[in-house]
Design a protein around this motif. Structure first.
Motif, PDB file in Angstrom:
ATOM      1  N   THR A  36      -3.955   0.218  -9.741  1.00 36.35           N
ATOM      2  CA  THR A  36      -4.149  -1.120  -9.182  1.00 36.35           C
ATOM      3  C   THR A  36      -4.145  -2.212 -10.237  1.00 36.35           C
ATOM      4  N   GLN A  37      -4.243  -1.815 -11.529  1.00 37.69           N
ATOM      5  CA  GLN A  37      -4.180  -2.785 -12.609  1.00 37.69           C
ATOM      6  C   GLN A  37      -3.354  -2.208 -13.744  1.00 37.69           C
ATOM      7  N   PRO A  38      -2.658  -3.061 -14.499  1.00 33.37           N
ATOM      8  CA  PRO A  38      -1.858  -2.560 -15.616  1.00 33.37           C
ATOM      9  C   PRO A  38      -2.748  -2.167 -16.795  1.00 33.37           C
ATOM     10  N   GLY A  39      -2.166  -1.372 -17.696  1.00 32.24           N
ATOM     11  CA  GLY A  39      -2.887  -1.082 -18.927  1.00 32.24           C
ATOM     12  C   GLY A  39      -3.008   0.377 -19.296  1.00 32.24           C
ATOM     13  N   GLY A  40      -2.901   1.297 -18.327  1.00 32.39           N
ATOM     14  CA  GLY A  40      -3.084   2.700 -18.675  1.00 32.39           C
ATOM     15  C   GLY A  40      -4.459   2.922 -19.287  1.00 32.39           C
ATOM     16  N   CYS A  41      -4.499   3.496 -20.483  1.00 33.61           N
ATOM     17  CA  CYS A  41      -5.785   3.754 -21.149  1.00 33.61           C
ATOM     18  C   CYS A  41      -6.381   2.504 -21.773  1.00 33.61           C
ATOM     19  N   LEU A  42      -5.720   1.354 -21.617  1.00 32.25           N
ATOM     20  CA  LEU A  42      -6.306   0.076 -22.034  1.00 32.25           C
ATOM     21  C   LEU A  42      -7.159  -0.541 -20.930  1.00 32.25           C
ATOM     22  N   GLN A  43      -7.080   0.010 -19.722  1.00 33.12           N
ATOM     23  CA  GLN A  43      -7.798  -0.572 -18.598  1.00 33.12           C
ATOM     24  C   GLN A  43      -9.304  -0.572 -18.836  1.00 33.12           C
ATOM     25  N   THR A  44      -9.952  -1.529 -18.235  1.00 26.43           N
ATOM     26  CA  THR A  44     -11.415  -1.530 -18.189  1.00 26.43           C
ATOM     27  C   THR A  44     -11.853  -1.307 -16.747  1.00 26.43           C
ATOM     28  N   PHE A  45     -13.081  -0.856 -16.575  1.00 23.92           N
ATOM     29  CA  PHE A  45     -13.626  -0.680 -15.236  1.00 23.92           C
ATOM     30  C   PHE A  45     -15.084  -1.116 -15.250  1.00 23.92           C
ATOM     31  N   SER A 206      -9.058  -2.688 -42.529  1.00 20.17           N
ATOM     32  CA  SER A 206     -10.057  -3.482 -41.803  1.00 20.17           C
ATOM     33  C   SER A 206     -10.251  -2.827 -40.442  1.00 20.17           C
ATOM     34  N   ALA A 207     -11.402  -3.047 -39.807  1.00 19.66           N
ATOM     35  CA  ALA A 207     -11.710  -2.395 -38.532  1.00 19.66           C
ATOM     36  C   ALA A 207     -12.312  -3.419 -37.570  1.00 19.66           C
ATOM     37  N   TRP A 208     -11.894  -3.329 -36.295  1.00 16.84           N
ATOM     38  CA  TRP A 208     -12.229  -4.372 -35.320  1.00 16.84           C
ATOM     39  C   TRP A 208     -12.500  -3.783 -33.935  1.00 16.84           C
ATOM     40  N   ARG A 209     -13.524  -4.324 -33.283  1.00 21.12           N
ATOM     41  CA  ARG A 209     -13.721  -4.119 -31.850  1.00 21.12           C
ATOM     42  C   ARG A 209     -13.220  -5.357 -31.111  1.00 21.12           C
ATOM     43  N   LEU A 210     -13.029  -5.207 -29.815  1.00 24.58           N
ATOM     44  CA  LEU A 210     -12.569  -6.322 -28.992  1.00 24.58           C
ATOM     45  C   LEU A 210     -13.661  -6.664 -27.982  1.00 24.58           C
ATOM     46  N   LYS A 211     -14.283  -7.808 -28.165  1.00 20.18           N
ATOM     47  CA  LYS A 211     -15.353  -8.236 -27.267  1.00 20.18           C
ATOM     48  C   LYS A 211     -14.784  -8.471 -25.872  1.00 20.18           C
ATOM     49  N   GLY A 212     -15.318  -7.759 -24.894  1.00 20.79           N
ATOM     50  CA  GLY A 212     -14.820  -7.902 -23.529  1.00 20.79           C
ATOM     51  C   GLY A 212     -13.852  -6.809 -23.118  1.00 20.79           C
ATOM     52  N   GLY A 213     -13.523  -5.908 -24.040  1.00 19.26           N
ATOM     53  CA  GLY A 213     -12.762  -4.726 -23.654  1.00 19.26           C
ATOM     54  C   GLY A 213     -11.264  -4.790 -23.871  1.00 19.26           C
ATOM     55  N   GLY A 214     -10.653  -3.599 -23.955  1.00 15.71           N
ATOM     56  CA  GLY A 214      -9.220  -3.472 -24.225  1.00 15.71           C
ATOM     57  C   GLY A 214      -8.334  -3.942 -23.106  1.00 15.71           C
ATOM     58  N   GLY A 215      -8.879  -4.117 -21.903  1.00 14.74           N
ATOM     59  CA  GLY A 215      -8.069  -4.617 -20.792  1.00 14.74           C
ATOM     60  C   GLY A 215      -7.459  -5.972 -21.079  1.00 14.74           C
ATOM     61  N   GLN A 216      -8.086  -6.726 -21.998  1.00 15.30           N
ATOM     62  CA  GLN A 216      -7.540  -8.048 -22.344  1.00 15.30           C
ATOM     63  C   GLN A 216      -6.166  -7.937 -23.004  1.00 15.30           C
ATOM     64  N   ILE A 217      -5.917  -6.845 -23.718  1.00 14.87           N
ATOM     65  CA  ILE A 217      -4.608  -6.630 -24.331  1.00 14.87           C
ATOM     66  C   ILE A 217      -3.555  -6.500 -23.245  1.00 14.87           C
ATOM     67  N   ALA A 218      -3.846  -5.665 -22.247  1.00 22.12           N
ATOM     68  CA  ALA A 218      -2.906  -5.465 -21.143  1.00 22.12           C
ATOM     69  C   ALA A 218      -2.709  -6.751 -20.337  1.00 22.12           C
ATOM     70  N   GLU A 219      -3.801  -7.472 -20.097  1.00 21.40           N
ATOM     71  CA  GLU A 219      -3.707  -8.717 -19.324  1.00 21.40           C
ATOM     72  C   GLU A 219      -2.857  -9.754 -20.046  1.00 21.40           C
ATOM     73  N   LYS A 220      -3.044  -9.888 -21.357  1.00 24.85           N
ATOM     74  CA  LYS A 220      -2.290 -10.880 -22.123  1.00 24.85           C
ATOM     75  C   LYS A 220      -0.802 -10.516 -22.154  1.00 24.85           C
ATOM     76  N   LEU A 221      -0.493  -9.267 -22.426  1.00 25.57           N
ATOM     77  CA  LEU A 221       0.906  -8.848 -22.437  1.00 25.57           C
ATOM     78  C   LEU A 221       1.546  -9.031 -21.071  1.00 25.57           C
ATOM     79  N   SER A 222       0.819  -8.692 -20.003  1.00 24.56           N
ATOM     80  CA  SER A 222       1.356  -8.828 -18.650  1.00 24.56           C
ATOM     81  C   SER A 222       1.663 -10.287 -18.323  1.00 24.56           C
ATOM     82  N   ARG A 223       0.743 -11.175 -18.651  1.00 26.79           N
ATOM     83  CA  ARG A 223       0.972 -12.612 -18.382  1.00 26.79           C
ATOM     84  C   ARG A 223       2.191 -13.114 -19.131  1.00 26.79           C
ATOM     85  N   GLN A 224       2.344 -12.675 -20.364  1.00 22.15           N
ATOM     86  CA  GLN A 224       3.468 -13.155 -21.155  1.00 22.15           C
ATOM     87  C   GLN A 224       4.795 -12.609 -20.629  1.00 22.15           C
ATOM     88  N   ILE A 225       4.805 -11.366 -20.202  1.00 24.13           N
ATOM     89  CA  ILE A 225       6.022 -10.800 -19.603  1.00 24.13           C
ATOM     90  C   ILE A 225       6.410 -11.584 -18.358  1.00 24.13           C
TER      91      ILE A 225
END
Length: 493
Positions: A36-45, A206-225
């Motif tokens: 129901t949402q894009p992202g595969g293993c990038l999805q958040t729930f 360098s090492a980084w977490r993403l505040k708010g979850g990995g789903g933001q990666i999928a959402e940003k890529l989807s919007r741009q596509i």
């Protein structure tokens, strides 16, 4: 019948990145996602008021000039709310009663560990110099002119285990350097040196977490596509690919809708991808057997834990906890009672306390195979009992190192390799895709090309896994359509 230039099966990171590259090149792209949402293993729930990641936890090499920076700059992902982990100790390795911090920066990484292993200082310098060289190779812009250049390179044909033993002669230090093992499957007889060096090197940068979850990666890529004219269709399960005129001309969606395209890219597991194609002269049975027989890496058991407010201070690093007797290079010996990764979520509004954490530990397909033919919610009480027992084992391991942890637990949610198999069509719920083998790299490290001229592959099962590996591979896949010089020039700009 609706026609596209490119149909992409699966909206995991590789599928979305390929969609971005090709849409930017002016092609008419359609990304098909069964969920129901894009992202595969990038999805958040979401469970209650708490947001959890499906598979994303942290990335390495995001600073300018580092391995992942150039790729995420191209994909427009650098402006997401990235949170840098503690540079003096982004990872902590706990073995029995002892612990060591792994620091960012090759020199600091070396000097920090040399305080505990002074007799290994020069060996550590040699080790980090090698990792740096591999990372610098990836931070540049490279495409192999001869496909065998990368798949048969010396680093793919060398043993990571043998390299570590040849470089570091202290057994305990070797164990510490292997202690962040849940970034990959450590296998003494198979893991190529390139995989080991690339993954470890990028996180040392360098090492980084993403505040708010990995789903933001999928959402940003989807919007741009979509902004570039591409389509992202969710609830669109590809049920068959149909041959016409010696090519795959038609993609069947949900057993009813038919789409056509000049090119098809699959971000799904290669074995699952081939299962969508009927018997055809384009795809010899020997090729099907070869792909389906390739072993997969192990999966992961995950306990997503919601914490009581104010119960556990936020820790700005990851903690890898191992039993003294764990052999990290023998994957079949790993289980929740010996190895657990503790990963914290970045709190909201600079709260000093954590709201949620994930506990991850290796889990093999054989442990969940008895329930593989049962649907979610119908796997029976014995499946739930098994998951609860595993969660308790992980919690006990972590509580031995973080005493206040257990009392801070509000709710536990669990997933297994079967969960990933069900929702992402990942064969055997594999965490890192097809198992790479340095003794036979041309057989286990796949190219994007398949025997079918217009069917390409992408994703973690091909070249390298992880965020960086998949990003690199997406360019290799798109180079088959646009040409190597075109995609490499895009990345240079």
């Amino acid at each position: 019948m609706e026609k596209f230039d490119v149909i992409i099966i699966g909206s995991g990171l590789g599928g979305l990145e390929c969609g971005f590259i090709l849409a930017k090149a002016g092609m008419k792209v359609c990304v098909l996602e069964q969920a129901t949402q894009p992202g595969g293993c990038l999805q958040t729930f979401q469970r209650g008021n708490t947001l959890f990641d499906t598979g994303f936890h942290y990335v390495g090499g995001l600073d300018e000039g580092q391995s992942l920076h150039r790729y995420f700059h191209y994909f427009g992902l650098l402006d997401l709310p990235w949170s840098r982990l503690d540079e003096t100790g982004f990872d902590e390795v706990v073995i029995g009663e002892q612990s060591w911090l792994l620091a960012n920066g090759y020199e600091r990484f070396t000097d920090t560990l040399a305080q505990a292993f002074p007799h290994q200082h020069q060996n550590l310098k040699n080790y980090t110099a090698f990792l740096k060289k591999v990372s610098e190779h990836l931070s540049g812009v490279y495409y192999p002119q001869n496909k065998k250049d990368i798949y048969s390179s010396s680093l793919f044909t060398q043993s990571a285990y043998a390299y570590l033993h040849a470089t570091i002669d202290d057994p305990l230090l070797r164990k510490v350097l292997s202690g962040t093992s849940l970034k990959m499957e450590l296998n003494a007889g198979k893991l190529p040196l390139y995989v080991f060096a690339q993954i470890n090197g990028s996180f040392i940068e360098s090492a980084w977490r993403l505040k708010g979850g990995g789903g933001q990666i999928a959402e940003k890529l989807s919007r741009q596509i979509q902004a570039m004219g591409g389509e992202i269709r969710t609830c669109s399960k590809v049920t068959r690919m149909i041959e016409q005129n010696s090519r795959l001309a038609i993609v069947e969606v949900n057993h009813e809708e038919l789409l056509t395209a000049q090119w098809i890219i699959s971000d799904a597991h290669p074995s699952y991808t081939l299962s969508l194609i009927d018997e055809t002269k384009l795809l010899r049975r020997i090729y099907r057997r070869r792909i389906s027989s390739l072993p997969n890496t192990f999966g992961l058991f995950t306990a997503n834990i919601r914490l009581k407010p104010g119960s556990l201070p936020y820790l700005n690093r990851n903690v890898f906890i191992h039993d003294d007797n764990t052999d990290l290079w023998q994957p079949h010996t790993n289980n929740p009672s010996t190895s657990v990764l503790v990963s914290y979520y970045v709190p909201e509004a600079n709260d000093p306390y954590a709201s949620a954490i994930d506990l991850l530990s290796p889990m093999h397909w054989s442990e969940v195979e008895p329930w593989k033919d049962k649907s979610p919610g119908n796997r029976g009480e014995d499946y739930e009992v098994m998951k609860a027992a595993r969660a308790n084992e992980c919690i006990d391991v972590v509580s031995g190192y973080i005493p206040e942890f257990k009392d801070g637990i509000a709710k536990v949610y669990t997933s297994t390799p079967l969960t990933y198999h069900t929702y992402t069509n990942t064969v055997e719920g594999s965490a890192y895709g097809i198992q790479k083998d340095y003794t036979n790299p041309l057989y286990t490290i796949l190219t994007p090309r398949t025997p079918i001229p217009n069917l390409l592959l992408t994703g973690q099962s091909l070249n390298l896994h992880g965020i960086l590996g998949v990003s690199v591979t997406s360019f290799y896949t798109c180079a088959e359509i646009l040409g190597a010089e075109t995609v490499m020039e895009e990345l240079r700009t």
